[in-house]
Design a protein around this motif. Structure first.
Motif, PDB file in Angstrom:
ATOM      1  N   GLY A  20       0.808  -1.214   0.000  1.00  0.00           N
ATOM      2  CA  GLY A  20       0.000   0.000   0.000  1.00  0.00           C
ATOM      3  C   GLY A  20       0.838   1.260   0.000  1.00  0.00           C
ATOM      4  O   GLY A  20       0.588   2.191  -0.767  1.00  0.00           O
ATOM      5  N   LEU A  21       1.859   1.307   0.866  1.00  0.00           N
ATOM      6  CA  LEU A  21       2.713   2.490   0.942  1.00  0.00           C
ATOM      7  C   LEU A  21       3.556   2.653  -0.318  1.00  0.00           C
ATOM      8  O   LEU A  21       3.752   3.772  -0.803  1.00  0.00           O
ATOM      9  CB  LEU A  21       3.603   2.405   2.180  1.00  0.00           C
ATOM     10  N   ALA A  22       4.065   1.533  -0.843  1.00  0.00           N
ATOM     11  CA  ALA A  22       4.859   1.597  -2.074  1.00  0.00           C
ATOM     12  C   ALA A  22       4.012   2.097  -3.236  1.00  0.00           C
ATOM     13  O   ALA A  22       4.487   2.866  -4.089  1.00  0.00           O
ATOM     14  CB  ALA A  22       5.454   0.227  -2.387  1.00  0.00           C
ATOM     15  N   PHE A  23       2.740   1.679  -3.296  1.00  0.00           N
ATOM     16  CA  PHE A  23       1.837   2.138  -4.354  1.00  0.00           C
ATOM     17  C   PHE A  23       1.645   3.650  -4.287  1.00  0.00           C
ATOM     18  O   PHE A  23       1.475   4.315  -5.321  1.00  0.00           O
ATOM     19  CB  PHE A  23       0.490   1.435  -4.233  1.00  0.00           C
ATOM     20  N   GLU A  24       1.683   4.198  -3.062  1.00  0.00           N
ATOM     21  CA  GLU A  24       1.535   5.647  -2.891  1.00  0.00           C
ATOM     22  C   GLU A  24       2.844   6.393  -3.121  1.00  0.00           C
ATOM     23  O   GLU A  24       2.891   7.617  -3.011  1.00  0.00           O
ATOM     24  CB  GLU A  24       1.009   5.950  -1.484  1.00  0.00           C
ATOM     25  N   GLY A  25       3.923   5.659  -3.392  1.00  0.00           N
ATOM     26  CA  GLY A  25       5.200   6.287  -3.726  1.00  0.00           C
ATOM     27  C   GLY A  25       6.212   6.348  -2.613  1.00  0.00           C
ATOM     28  O   GLY A  25       7.298   6.902  -2.794  1.00  0.00           O
ATOM     29  N   TYR A  26       5.895   5.784  -1.441  1.00  0.00           N
ATOM     30  CA  TYR A  26       6.827   5.840  -0.317  1.00  0.00           C
ATOM     31  C   TYR A  26       7.853   4.702  -0.404  1.00  0.00           C
ATOM     32  O   TYR A  26       7.468   3.546  -0.548  1.00  0.00           O
ATOM     33  CB  TYR A  26       6.080   5.712   1.014  1.00  0.00           C
ATOM     34  N   PRO A  27       9.143   4.998  -0.302  1.00  0.00           N
ATOM     35  CA  PRO A  27      10.130   3.924  -0.140  1.00  0.00           C
ATOM     36  C   PRO A  27       9.881   3.226   1.200  1.00  0.00           C
ATOM     37  O   PRO A  27       9.695   3.898   2.217  1.00  0.00           O
ATOM     38  CB  PRO A  27      11.475   4.652  -0.151  1.00  0.00           C
ATOM     39  N   VAL A  28       9.862   1.892   1.197  1.00  0.00           N
ATOM     40  CA  VAL A  28       9.489   1.151   2.403  1.00  0.00           C
ATOM     41  C   VAL A  28      10.590   0.175   2.801  1.00  0.00           C
ATOM     42  O   VAL A  28      11.085  -0.587   1.968  1.00  0.00           O
ATOM     43  CB  VAL A  28       8.171   0.371   2.194  1.00  0.00           C
ATOM     44  N   LEU A  29      10.968   0.215   4.069  1.00  0.00           N
ATOM     45  CA  LEU A  29      11.794  -0.812   4.690  1.00  0.00           C
ATOM     46  C   LEU A  29      10.898  -1.603   5.623  1.00  0.00           C
ATOM     47  O   LEU A  29       9.888  -1.079   6.113  1.00  0.00           O
ATOM     48  CB  LEU A  29      12.943  -0.196   5.473  1.00  0.00           C
ATOM     49  N   PRO A 103      -8.378  -4.142  13.802  1.00  0.00           N
ATOM     50  CA  PRO A 103      -8.140  -3.935  12.367  1.00  0.00           C
ATOM     51  C   PRO A 103      -8.435  -2.485  11.977  1.00  0.00           C
ATOM     52  O   PRO A 103      -9.228  -1.809  12.638  1.00  0.00           O
ATOM     53  CB  PRO A 103      -9.128  -4.903  11.716  1.00  0.00           C
ATOM     54  N   PHE A 104      -7.800  -2.015  10.938  1.00  0.00           N
ATOM     55  CA  PHE A 104      -7.982  -0.637  10.508  1.00  0.00           C
ATOM     56  C   PHE A 104      -8.033  -0.583   8.989  1.00  0.00           C
ATOM     57  O   PHE A 104      -7.584  -1.489   8.294  1.00  0.00           O
ATOM     58  CB  PHE A 104      -6.845   0.247  11.021  1.00  0.00           C
ATOM     59  N   SER A 105      -8.591   0.493   8.490  1.00  0.00           N
ATOM     60  CA  SER A 105      -8.616   0.740   7.051  1.00  0.00           C
ATOM     61  C   SER A 105      -7.271   1.326   6.626  1.00  0.00           C
ATOM     62  O   SER A 105      -6.745   2.226   7.287  1.00  0.00           O
ATOM     63  CB  SER A 105      -9.742   1.718   6.699  1.00  0.00           C
ATOM     64  N   PHE A 106      -6.728   0.825   5.520  1.00  0.00           N
ATOM     65  CA  PHE A 106      -5.455   1.366   5.048  1.00  0.00           C
ATOM     66  C   PHE A 106      -5.598   2.849   4.712  1.00  0.00           C
ATOM     67  O   PHE A 106      -4.656   3.627   4.911  1.00  0.00           O
ATOM     68  CB  PHE A 106      -4.954   0.610   3.818  1.00  0.00           C
ATOM     69  N   ASP A 107      -6.763   3.264   4.232  1.00  0.00           N
ATOM     70  CA  ASP A 107      -6.975   4.678   3.912  1.00  0.00           C
ATOM     71  C   ASP A 107      -6.836   5.549   5.158  1.00  0.00           C
ATOM     72  O   ASP A 107      -6.339   6.681   5.088  1.00  0.00           O
ATOM     73  CB  ASP A 107      -8.348   4.874   3.285  1.00  0.00           C
ATOM     74  N   VAL A 108      -7.289   5.030   6.317  1.00  0.00           N
ATOM     75  CA  VAL A 108      -7.146   5.771   7.564  1.00  0.00           C
ATOM     76  C   VAL A 108      -5.668   5.893   7.936  1.00  0.00           C
ATOM     77  O   VAL A 108      -5.189   6.971   8.305  1.00  0.00           O
ATOM     78  CB  VAL A 108      -7.929   5.079   8.698  1.00  0.00           C
ATOM     79  N   LEU A 109      -4.944   4.772   7.839  1.00  0.00           N
ATOM     80  CA  LEU A 109      -3.510   4.810   8.124  1.00  0.00           C
ATOM     81  C   LEU A 109      -2.806   5.786   7.196  1.00  0.00           C
ATOM     82  O   LEU A 109      -1.971   6.592   7.636  1.00  0.00           O
ATOM     83  CB  LEU A 109      -2.903   3.418   7.976  1.00  0.00           C
TER      84      LEU A 109
END
Length: 223
Positions: A20-29, A103-109
């Motif tokens: 999800g974060l990578a799709f939004e353009g964030y580099p993820v470790l 559980p949480f919505s990814f959009d909220v995160l």
């Protein structure tokens, strides 16, 4: 884009957050334990930490306390399956910037991530230390009255140091931030670029600003 470290011992949760974060353009470790998270923080320059509380070795709260004790101010979002008010208070008092219950919505995160990073983003377009000035809008670096003609790598290196003055960066940290995670070349390229940058910074006889800390790395600091 700001770099995010995601820590969770659940592989499915890690995969969901990473994708999800990578799709939004964030580099993820990513890390699957508290110990691995501390290692990643030591070796990489991270802008945001998303940290699960319940982990088998070091809990998220223990990791958070170690991070804050070390003087790190990076923003931290805690994740937990527990929803008791006292646990929220404990997490925030330990130094967390936000707290999300599973559980949480990814959009909220994602909204929380954007809000925290936006608060941490400097409003000014100018970075300054001593007589070294970087203008982000003009994409220009000056030392005193001299305009420096820098390569893209040198510009990004100066920007990284100016955003974190008087902080030591190891070679792997600079490779990660300036060259990017996809770089797998010789770590000594950092020395080469630093040497060339110093020549440009000191060409007018000015004092050294980029200091070498033997065995640790480099720091932007006045003599």
């Amino acid at each position: 884009m700001p770099k995010v470290l995601v820590v969770d011992d659940d592989p499915r949760m890690l995969m969901m957050l990473r994708r999800g974060l990578a799709f939004e353009g964030y580099p993820v470790l990513e890390a699957q334990s508290g110990t691995e998270a501390l290692e990643k923080l030591r070796d990489h320059d991270v802008d945001l930490l998303i940290l699960d509380i319940m982990m088998p070795d070091l809990s998220g709260l223990e990791v958070l306390r170690k991070v804050r004790t070390a003087g790190e101010t990076l923003p931290v979002i805690l994740l937990t399956a527990r929803d008791k008010p006292q646990e929220h208070v404990q997490g925030l008092e330990s130094g967390a910037d936000d707290y999300i219950t599973k559980p949480f919505s990814f959009d909220v995160l994602l909204a929380r991530v954007r809000l925290i990073l936006r608060k941490r983003t400097p409003e000014t377009s100018e970075l300054r230390y001593a007589d070294l000035v970087l203008d982000l809008q003009r994409h220009q670096v000056c030392r005193g009255q001299r305009v420096l003609h820098l390569t893209p790598l040198e510009f990004k290196l100066v920007q990284t140091l100016l955003e974190n003055p008087e902080r030591v960066f190891s070679k792997p940290m600079l490779l990660d931030r300036v060259w990017g995670m996809e770089y797998f070349g010789d770590v000594n390229v950092v020395e080469v670029v630093i040497s060339g940058l110093r020549q440009k910074l000191e060409q007018g006889g000015e004092s050294r600003l980029i200091q070498t800390i033997r065995g640790a790395g480099y720091i932007l600091r006045e003599d």
